[in-house]
Design a protein around this motif. Structure first.
Motif, PDB file in Angstrom:
ATOM      1  N   ILE A  67       0.837  -1.207   0.000  1.00 39.19           N
ATOM      2  CA  ILE A  67       0.000   0.000   0.000  1.00 39.19           C
ATOM      3  C   ILE A  67       0.870   1.254   0.000  1.00 39.19           C
ATOM      4  N   ALA A  68       1.969   1.230   0.747  1.00 40.15           N
ATOM      5  CA  ALA A  68       2.876   2.386   0.775  1.00 40.15           C
ATOM      6  C   ALA A  68       3.503   2.610  -0.601  1.00 40.15           C
ATOM      7  N   CYS A  69       3.879   1.534  -1.285  1.00 37.69           N
ATOM      8  CA  CYS A  69       4.453   1.675  -2.631  1.00 37.69           C
ATOM      9  C   CYS A  69       3.425   2.221  -3.615  1.00 37.69           C
ATOM     10  N   LEU A  70       2.212   1.720  -3.540  1.00 33.43           N
ATOM     11  CA  LEU A  70       1.161   2.216  -4.432  1.00 33.43           C
ATOM     12  C   LEU A  70       0.831   3.680  -4.139  1.00 33.43           C
ATOM     13  N   ALA A  71       0.818   4.038  -2.866  1.00 35.19           N
ATOM     14  CA  ALA A  71       0.557   5.434  -2.502  1.00 35.19           C
ATOM     15  C   ALA A  71       1.678   6.342  -3.006  1.00 35.19           C
ATOM     16  N   ALA A  72       2.914   5.865  -2.950  1.00 34.75           N
ATOM     17  CA  ALA A  72       4.038   6.657  -3.448  1.00 34.75           C
ATOM     18  C   ALA A  72       3.908   6.888  -4.950  1.00 34.75           C
ATOM     19  N   MET A  73       3.545   5.852  -5.686  1.00 34.67           N
ATOM     20  CA  MET A  73       3.382   6.009  -7.135  1.00 34.67           C
ATOM     21  C   MET A  73       2.235   6.964  -7.457  1.00 34.67           C
ATOM     22  N   PHE A  74       1.151   6.863  -6.697  1.00 39.58           N
ATOM     23  CA  PHE A  74       0.013   7.749  -6.926  1.00 39.58           C
ATOM     24  C   PHE A  74       0.380   9.202  -6.627  1.00 39.58           C
ATOM     25  N   LEU A  75       1.098   9.427  -5.524  1.00 40.70           N
ATOM     26  CA  LEU A  75       1.499  10.792  -5.189  1.00 40.70           C
ATOM     27  C   LEU A  75       2.503  11.349  -6.196  1.00 40.70           C
ATOM     28  N   LEU A  76       3.379  10.501  -6.708  1.00 36.27           N
ATOM     29  CA  LEU A  76       4.295  10.952  -7.760  1.00 36.27           C
ATOM     30  C   LEU A  76       3.522  11.375  -9.002  1.00 36.27           C
ATOM     31  N   TYR A  77       2.545  10.577  -9.378  1.00 35.72           N
ATOM     32  CA  TYR A  77       1.720  10.916 -10.542  1.00 35.72           C
ATOM     33  C   TYR A  77       0.991  12.239 -10.323  1.00 35.72           C
ATOM     34  N   LEU A  78       0.358  12.380  -9.157  1.00 36.75           N
ATOM     35  CA  LEU A  78      -0.368  13.622  -8.878  1.00 36.75           C
ATOM     36  C   LEU A  78       0.570  14.826  -8.846  1.00 36.75           C
ATOM     37  N   GLY A  79       1.734  14.645  -8.240  1.00 36.80           N
ATOM     38  CA  GLY A  79       2.681  15.752  -8.152  1.00 36.80           C
ATOM     39  C   GLY A  79       3.179  16.200  -9.509  1.00 36.80           C
ATOM     40  N   LEU A  80       3.572  15.243 -10.335  1.00 38.48           N
ATOM     41  CA  LEU A  80       4.065  15.604 -11.669  1.00 38.48           C
ATOM     42  C   LEU A  80       2.954  16.198 -12.532  1.00 38.48           C
ATOM     43  N   LYS A  81       1.760  15.656 -12.415  1.00 39.78           N
ATOM     44  CA  LYS A  81       0.630  16.184 -13.176  1.00 39.78           C
ATOM     45  C   LYS A  81       0.325  17.622 -12.759  1.00 39.78           C
ATOM     46  N   THR A  82       0.362  17.882 -11.456  1.00 37.00           N
ATOM     47  CA  THR A  82       0.078  19.222 -10.949  1.00 37.00           C
ATOM     48  C   THR A  82       1.171  20.208 -11.351  1.00 37.00           C
ATOM     49  N   ILE A  83       2.414  19.773 -11.304  1.00 39.07           N
ATOM     50  CA  ILE A  83       3.516  20.657 -11.707  1.00 39.07           C
ATOM     51  C   ILE A  83       3.424  20.982 -13.194  1.00 39.07           C
ATOM     52  N   MET A  84       3.113  19.993 -14.010  1.00 37.31           N
ATOM     53  CA  MET A  84       2.967  20.257 -15.446  1.00 37.31           C
ATOM     54  C   MET A  84       1.807  21.207 -15.715  1.00 37.31           C
ATOM     55  N   LYS A  85       0.738  21.040 -14.954  1.00 36.06           N
ATOM     56  CA  LYS A  85      -0.408  21.935 -15.123  1.00 36.06           C
ATOM     57  C   LYS A  85      -0.042  23.361 -14.727  1.00 36.06           C
ATOM     58  N   SER A  86       0.778  23.503 -13.685  1.00 37.95           N
ATOM     59  CA  SER A  86       1.154  24.852 -13.254  1.00 37.95           C
ATOM     60  C   SER A  86       2.115  25.506 -14.241  1.00 37.95           C
TER      61      SER A  86
END
Length: 90
Positions: A67-86
């Motif tokens: 679960i921790a690994c999956l959460a890390a991948m999800f947060l990486l995806y959200l972070g990169l997506k948000t940075i690209m959007k900004s």
């Protein structure tokens, strides 16, 4: 062909219109900062679970690690997506 002066004006107008949304950028960096510890905790827990298979808590520790690994991948995806959007103002 554009003269050097016109080229500079075009470049300046492009860069002025390409502003970065600072709030979204900081939100994306926070997501990445949240993913960083999980990137180390998840594999450590999985390794610990496989090294202690004789323990009764083996499956629980393994599940928490996955679960921790999956959460890390999800947060990486959200972070990169948000940075690209900004950066690109989508």
């Amino acid at each position: 062909m554009l003269s050097p002066i016109k080229t500079e004006l075009v470049c300046e107008s492009l860069f002025k219109s390409m502003g970065t949304n600072k709030e979204l950028l900081s939100k994306g960096i926070k997501y990445l900062a949240g993913a960083l510890p999980l990137l180390f905790i998840g594999p450590s827990l999985i390794y610990n679970a496989f090294m202690n298979q004789q323990n009764a808590w083996h499956y629980l520790v393994l599940a928490i690690g996955i679960i921790a690994c999956l959460a890390a991948m999800f947060l990486l995806y959200l972070g990169l997506k948000t940075i690209m959007k900004s950066l690109f103002n989508d």
